[in-house]
Design an enzyme around this catalytic site. Sequence first.
Site, mmCIF file in Angstrom:
data_model
loop_
_atom_site.group_PDB
_atom_site.id
_atom_site.type_symbol
_atom_site.label_atom_id
_atom_site.label_comp_id
_atom_site.label_asym_id
_atom_site.label_seq_id
_atom_site.Cartn_x
_atom_site.Cartn_y
_atom_site.Cartn_z
ATOM 1 N N GLU A 171 1.342 -8.029 11.777
ATOM 2 C CA GLU A 171 1.081 -6.923 10.842
ATOM 3 C C GLU A 171 1.635 -7.349 9.483
ATOM 4 O O GLU A 171 2.756 -7.805 9.380
ATOM 5 C CB GLU A 171 1.773 -5.661 11.382
ATOM 6 N N ASP B 182 0.487 0.781 13.756
ATOM 7 C CA ASP B 182 0.829 2.057 14.373
ATOM 8 C C ASP B 182 1.161 1.920 15.854
ATOM 9 O O ASP B 182 1.704 2.840 16.460
ATOM 10 C CB ASP B 182 -0.332 3.052 14.188
ATOM 11 N N GLY C 114 -2.315 -11.827 8.565
ATOM 12 C CA GLY C 114 -3.051 -12.267 9.747
ATOM 13 C C GLY C 114 -3.900 -13.499 9.483
ATOM 14 O O GLY C 114 -4.053 -14.368 10.353
ATOM 15 N N ASP D 297 -7.352 -5.078 14.503
ATOM 16 C CA ASP D 297 -7.164 -3.634 14.327
ATOM 17 C C ASP D 297 -6.798 -3.403 12.860
ATOM 18 O O ASP D 297 -5.667 -3.079 12.536
ATOM 19 C CB ASP D 297 -6.041 -3.194 15.277
ATOM 20 N N SER D 298 -7.787 -3.562 11.997
ATOM 21 C CA SER D 298 -7.507 -3.620 10.562
ATOM 22 C C SER D 298 -7.821 -2.306 9.861
ATOM 23 O O SER D 298 -8.395 -1.386 10.438
ATOM 24 C CB SER D 298 -8.370 -4.714 9.935
ATOM 25 N N GLN E 33 0.814 -1.214 0.000
ATOM 26 C CA GLN E 33 0.000 0.000 0.000
ATOM 27 C C GLN E 33 0.848 1.265 0.000
ATOM 28 O O GLN E 33 2.054 1.217 0.216
ATOM 29 C CB GLN E 33 -0.900 0.004 1.237
ATOM 30 N N HIS F 241 -8.256 3.612 20.200
ATOM 31 C CA HIS F 241 -7.404 2.622 20.868
ATOM 32 C C HIS F 241 -7.891 2.272 22.271
ATOM 33 O O HIS F 241 -7.760 1.129 22.697
ATOM 34 C CB HIS F 241 -5.942 3.091 20.847
HETATM 35 N N1 AG3 Z 1 -8.028 1.175 11.601
HETATM 36 C C1 AG3 Z 1 -9.340 1.492 11.145
HETATM 37 C C2 AG3 Z 1 -9.378 2.661 10.238
HETATM 38 C C3 AG3 Z 1 -10.572 2.752 9.377
HETATM 39 C C4 AG3 Z 1 -10.706 4.124 8.897
HETATM 40 N N2 AG3 Z 1 -11.328 4.166 7.633
HETATM 41 C C5 AG3 Z 1 -11.284 5.235 6.822
HETATM 42 N N3 AG3 Z 1 -10.645 6.301 7.165
HETATM 43 N N4 AG3 Z 1 -11.906 5.182 5.671
HETATM 44 C C6 AG3 Z 1 -7.318 2.138 12.329
HETATM 45 C C7 AG3 Z 1 -5.994 1.699 12.789
HETATM 46 C C8 AG3 Z 1 -5.640 2.353 14.061
HETATM 47 N N5 AG3 Z 1 -4.806 1.516 14.850
#
Ligand code: AG3
Length: 283
Positions: free
Chosen positions: A106, A86, A138, A155-156, A31, A62
């Site tokens: 991750e 993160d 994962g 935490d995706s 990505q 979080h």
């Molecule tokens: N994970 C979920 C983020 C989803 C946000 N989506 C969006 N902005 N379209 C966050 C990871 C934090 N540890």
Amino acid sequence: MELWFTEPHCEGAKFSIKVERQLYSGRSEFQRIDVFESREFGRILTLDGLVMLTERDEFIYHEMITHVPMAVHPNVKKVLVIGGGDGGTVRELTRYPAVERIDMVEIDELVVEVCRKYLPRTAGCFDDPRVRLCFEDGLKFVSGKSEEYDLIIVDSTDPVGPGEGLFTREFYGNCCKALREDGIMVNQHESPYYDEDRRNMQRAHRRIVESFPISRVYQAHIPTYPSGHWLFGFASRKYHPVKDLRAEEWNRMGLKTRYYNTRLHAGAFALPTYVEEYLREVE
Ligand code: AG3
């Protein structure tokens, strides 16, 4: 001259944050990764142009993804975090002295590297001796695991790109198997508001309901995510998220939080009627 970061939240609405400068931009095998500096929200991490966190409001996400299950399960020793490059979820987990081991899986090592460098407030706990980092898919990691974890936190990203596999029936089934008989899985469950997010959220919910005996949804207000209204899934083999809340014990630990508290815990599971209806459609 003004510089703005913009994320489209749906066909007809966009969300913009004024940025001072771009601190990092790079592309991994999975990505595009960017970090921005802003006055209003502090540093911002985006993956493929979508906001994953800002320093200003990441505490909400979080805290809610971590403390809700931790205040229910009486004895979490071994935790699996899937995604979460993160480090924000790992940071909240390391605050519990009774947690003995945190495996974080991750897919994208570059996300961790970039966050260590630019987001030390979330990525500051990877060196805790209880944390094991594993850079792997994962979906692959959980398949074949059995009765190993007390808690799994998913935490995706959104279910497009590298995060897609973490919204499949196969994945949820494997998570259920990877949990001990009283284990809990919590996942980021998307937003109920805009159509596309809502469809993703319903699809995820249907699959989790099929995979776990107990499955409930709770909410939080996260200003920088689409619509600001975000959901989390609580799936469990034994504990009920509200009836089994151990409020007194959790409060006795004296953890200082800014969003989560045990009064809000029960309230977070009380959903707006339209959201209840969307969930009921797929249950
Ligand atoms: N994970 C979920 C983020 C989803 C946000 N989506 C969006 N902005 N379209 C966050 C990871 C934090 N540890």
